[in-house]
Design an enzyme around this catalytic site. Structure first.
Site, mmCIF file in Angstrom:
data_model
loop_
_atom_site.group_PDB
_atom_site.id
_atom_site.type_symbol
_atom_site.label_atom_id
_atom_site.label_comp_id
_atom_site.label_asym_id
_atom_site.label_seq_id
_atom_site.Cartn_x
_atom_site.Cartn_y
_atom_site.Cartn_z
ATOM 1 N N SER A 47 0.814 -1.213 0.000
ATOM 2 C CA SER A 47 0.000 0.000 0.000
ATOM 3 C C SER A 47 0.847 1.262 0.000
ATOM 4 O O SER A 47 0.309 2.359 -0.014
ATOM 5 C CB SER A 47 -0.933 0.014 1.214
ATOM 6 O OG SER A 47 -0.169 -0.012 2.409
ATOM 7 N N HIS B 45 -1.567 -2.990 -6.197
ATOM 8 C CA HIS B 45 -2.185 -2.629 -4.914
ATOM 9 C C HIS B 45 -3.685 -2.860 -4.990
ATOM 10 O O HIS B 45 -4.407 -2.089 -5.616
ATOM 11 C CB HIS B 45 -1.880 -1.161 -4.586
ATOM 12 C CG HIS B 45 -2.469 -0.716 -3.286
ATOM 13 N ND1 HIS B 45 -2.830 0.588 -3.022
ATOM 14 C CD2 HIS B 45 -2.786 -1.411 -2.153
ATOM 15 C CE1 HIS B 45 -3.325 0.681 -1.808
ATOM 16 N NE2 HIS B 45 -3.319 -0.524 -1.264
ATOM 17 N N GLU C 203 -4.321 -0.553 -8.222
ATOM 18 C CA GLU C 203 -3.262 0.329 -8.700
ATOM 19 C C GLU C 203 -2.082 -0.519 -9.170
ATOM 20 O O GLU C 203 -1.647 -1.428 -8.459
ATOM 21 C CB GLU C 203 -2.797 1.273 -7.579
ATOM 22 C CG GLU C 203 -3.847 2.290 -7.176
ATOM 23 C CD GLU C 203 -3.444 3.137 -5.983
ATOM 24 O OE1 GLU C 203 -3.747 4.339 -5.997
ATOM 25 O OE2 GLU C 203 -2.832 2.594 -5.037
ATOM 26 N N ASN D 137 -4.589 6.154 -1.709
ATOM 27 C CA ASN D 137 -4.290 6.307 -0.281
ATOM 28 C C ASN D 137 -3.578 7.624 0.007
ATOM 29 O O ASN D 137 -3.743 8.193 1.090
ATOM 30 C CB ASN D 137 -3.448 5.136 0.228
ATOM 31 C CG ASN D 137 -4.299 3.971 0.684
ATOM 32 O OD1 ASN D 137 -5.509 4.113 0.855
ATOM 33 N ND2 ASN D 137 -3.683 2.812 0.876
#
Length: 803
Positions: free
Chosen positions: A123, A146, A158, A197
């Site tokens: 992440s 991800h 991702e 994120n």
């Protein structure tokens, strides 16, 4: 040209993410081996076996059907590294420790197949640094991937390239993630926490900062920042509880450890919020520990209070004046919030401003274009619009001016001015970052077109960003007719000619008498002029069933005779579809309930998106399925029994009866297949936007193969003795207090219909005969006071009434 095929996948790490990634691979029927460390006691693969067993207990369910957990192959690094050679894709998903990942790569490198892709599910760790430790021979096939939690439900994946990645490898992996896994792929730059994120967690931290400033409670903030704001219904703090406060703290630490005020002007706001630190200290990590920002106490919801260190009653709502503001058009909405005097309105403007500011400052660093940011926030954080889309819709230049004024006045969380491209040049001239030519790349200082791989051609109407000029399905093709809430049309693209499409667009795609008539006319037109018919709608609802509101006025005026006539018309349409002289394919996406389910099961074939919810739910409003649903259950039981060596119909009837009597809904296409609403030969499609492409392909293939409808023939029913057996079990449930007297009455009527009524076991009946029984039962219930209570309760509150 060779085609990259993923025949088997290895997932390294049986923790929360690794196990759930393996589960999703099983859902889409990709063979998978799940690895972890050898257990110190018991079976060497005990850690993995325990993780696999735990998958069956998790909520929301990571598996389409729980028993598919057995399809995951358990392995450990001591005994089974040789199995890696069978895998075309290896996904590493161990803990977020750089040293542990690097040690694992050294261990597995000699066993990875020469063609296989190795991807790290992380992440936020640097993919480039990880790549430097991978053997040189693997580097061209190594990248970051991800998944968002939970992997089955979250659209976003991702992909993070490295400087040494082979471009074709990345294209191959994207194609697999899109069409096989059903994901929306965004390519992120190798920066801390990547795109979603980075923006999302910075936004949550900014929100917590503004909460302190304006003195709002968690429940009020969640009410303001959930659906009202066009975001996930869980809002801010409930979302944190679902993600896990330890996980959130880890992602925050990634920002703290890898950024500075020189690289991120918002850095001073990345300190761990005191309330988050306190909850972690207390071991209250959110949903997984049954306590975080919120916890349940019996039926009550409590929220954490930092001052007292304890939980207090929750349930406060936002001031409705702001609810009304949030329903206004984007430009008016932001103006009203910015000018509002109350703390809730000022808070809302502040977090929106902070989000716009942050996204603009970091667009060049984190993403190829603004499109990737907006789609990442939609797919990864459940936003209805990404930050750039909302900004552009509200009026690019005006909003930019407001943001800069707040920065200059010291109201913003960071002092850095908006980038020059916001005010000058192509973006300002175009009125935003999204145009028909492409979306703005701050790094390249130009609008860049959307990346289109061959796999994307399967998405006839993919999700698009505001301002891109993409035509919606409702505005595309050639309309043949648009009456009765059904648009009948064709798709004017090479390869899709010759197939008629019917799209229901009534409220909730409900089936009224007008809709039924329009569908019958579409079938007739398809028989005259086309290869077949696809029933498909671009919304996330196939159909929620019969339109009760449309039927009730007729019942009030003309009595039950009007209802019987409407039901027979619906039944006639279902039979018209079943015996059409061209293939009729139902392309099911989202909810297919009640009449929607009946429409699907009477089609020649069903093409269903993985996340489809199919079932006969009429019991919830005190009715029985009345458009052929019970007839379908009886016929399928007879067909399945005929294909077996047994002679007793009842075992084949039980599951269908139970599903209808308990209003069971398949919570995935896989579970719907288990319930019998999808059958062998039906197609399950992982990516919802590929549904229409596949459905049209099915019609063409069936037509080319010389489609003929099934011949009408009678079939056996279980008769009065079968009904008596079922009713005996229902008596026990009623007398034990498990069902009400009215539930017993409804279920008895269902049993009467699916067993063929008052006839001998083995009697041959027709579909028309059973549909007559269905209508009688349906009409009898419509007149029942307790059913009328249930109908009115559902129509007024949207919730089932138990009576």
């Amino acid at each position: 040209m060779s085609r990259f095929q993923v025949k088997k996948v290895a997932v390294l790490g049986a923790g929360v993410m690794g196990a759930q990634i393996a589960a999703h691979l099983v859902n889409v029927r990709v063979p998978v081996i799940l690895f972890d460390l050898p257990a110190k006691e018991g079976p060497k693969s005990g850690i993995v076996l325990k993780a696999i067993d735990n998958l069956k207990k998790l909520k929301p369910a990571p598996l389409g059907v729980a028993e598919d957990a057995a399809l995951i192959q358990a392995a450990n690094y001591e005994e089974h590294l040789g199995l890696l050679g069978e895998c075309d894709l290896v996904i590493e998903a161990i803990a977020e420790r750089m040293d542990w990942k690097l040690d694992l790569y050294k261990k597995i490198a000699p066993h990875v197949a020469p063609h296989a892709i190795l991807a790290s599910n992380t992440s936020g760790l640097s993919i480039t640094k990880l790549a430097e430790a991978v053997p040189e021979s693997i580097r061209p096939r190594f990248c970051g991937i991800h998944f968002f939690n939970p992997p089955r439900y979250m659209t976003l994946v991702e992909l993070i390239p490295t400087p040494t990645i082979n471009a074709q490898v990345l294209d191959d992996l994207e194609a697999f993630a899109v069409t096989a896994l059903g994901k929306g792929v965004v390519r992120a730059k190798d920066t801390p926490n990547f795109i979603a994120n980075r923006i999302g967690i910075a936004g949550m931290l900014a929100t917590m900062k503004e909460v302190e400033k304006f003195g709002l409670s968690f429940d009020v903030v969640d009410d303001l920042t959930g659906k009202r704001l066009g975001r996930a219904s869980s809002g801010t703090f409930r979302t944190a509880d679902v993600v896990g406060l330890d996980t959130m703290a880890h992602v925050v630490k990634t920002l703290q450890d890898n950024l500075s005020e020189a690289t991120d002007p918002f850095y001073p706001n990345f300190a761990t919020p005191p309330v988050l630190a306190k909850l972690i200290e207390l071991g209250r990590l959110g949903q997984k520990t049954k306590g975080g920002f919120y916890k349940k106490a019996g039926r009550d919801i409590l929220r954490f209070d930092l001052e007292s260190g304890d939980y207090v009653p929750a349930g406060q709502k936002a001031d409705e004046v702001y609810g009304r503001m949030l329903k206004k058009p984007a430009g008016q909405r932001l103006k009203l919030l910015r000018e509002s005097e109350g703390p809730q309105g000022q808070f809302l403007w502040a977090i929106l401003r902070d989000g716009f500011h942050y996204a603009a400052l970091h667009l060049a660093d984190i993403a190829e274009s603004a499109r990737d940011v907006d789609l990442a926030m939609r797919w990864g954080f459940g936003m209805k619009q990404g930050p750039f889309e909302l900004w552009q819709e509200a009026g690019w230049s005006q909003v930019a001016q407001w943001i800069q004024e707040d920065i200059d006045a010291g109201k913003a969380l960071a002092k850095a001015p908006l980038p020059k491209w916001v005010f000058d040049g192509p973006v300002a001239e175009a009125g935003g970052v999204h145009t028909p030519e492409g979306s703005w790349s701050a790094a390249e200082q130009r609008f860049v077109p959307e990346r289109r791989l061959p796999v994307h051609a399967r998405q006839l109407f993919p999700e698009s960003v505001l301002g891109s000029g993409a035509k919606a399905a409702e505005e595309s093709g050639t309309t043949i007719s648009d009456e009765g809430d059904v648009r009948v049309w064709t798709l004017d693209r090479p390869g899709y000619e010759g197939v008629l499409i019917a799209s229901i667009h009534s409220k909730m795609n409900a089936i009224s008498p007008d809709v039924a008539e329009a569908l019958a006319e579409a079938v007739a037109l398809a028989e005259r002029e086309y290869q077949g018919l696809v029933i498909w709608s671009p919304s996330d609802k196939f159909s929620v069933g019969a339109d009760l509101q449309a039927m009730l006025p007729a019942f009030v005026v003309a009595g039950v005779g009007a209802i019987e006539g409407a039901e027979q018309a619906l039944q006639d349409v279902m039979l018209r579809i079943r015996y059409a002289n061209v293939p009729v394919v139902s392309a099911v996406r989202g909810m297919a309930l009640g009449g929607g389910c009946e429409l699907a099961v009477h089609s020649a074939r069903r093409v269903a998106a993985m996340e489809s919810y199919i079932g006969l739910v009429e019991v919830g409003v005190g009715l029985v399925p009345g458009a052929g649903g019970l007839t379908y259950i009886a016929r399928r039981a007879a067909e399945n029994a005929a294909a077996s060596t047994g002679t007793d119909l009842l075992p084949f009837l039980t599951e269908g009866f139970t599903a209808a009597a308990m209003a069971k809904v398949g919570t995935s296409a896989l579970e719907s297949k288990k319930l019998g609403y999808l059958v062998e030969g039906d197609v399950i499609v992982p990516h919802k936007d590929e549904l229409l492409h596949v459905a049209i392909g099915q019609v063409k293939a069936m037509s080319d193969a010389g489609w003929r409808p099934p011949l009408k023939k009678p079939f056996r029913v279980a008769g009065r003795s079968g009904a008596a057996t079922i009713k005996g079990q229902l008596v026990n449930m009623r007398d034990g207090g498990f069902i009400s007297a009215h539930d017993f009455h409804i279920a008895s009527l269902i049993a009467h219909v699916v067993t063929g009524g008052d006839v001998d076991p083995g009697t041959l009946v027709t579909e028309e005969y059973l549909m007559r029984l269905e209508r009688d039962a349906f009409c009898a219930l419509v007149q029942h006071p307790k059913t009328q209570e249930r109908i009115m309760g559902m129509l007024s509150t949207g919730k089932p009434v138990r009576n």
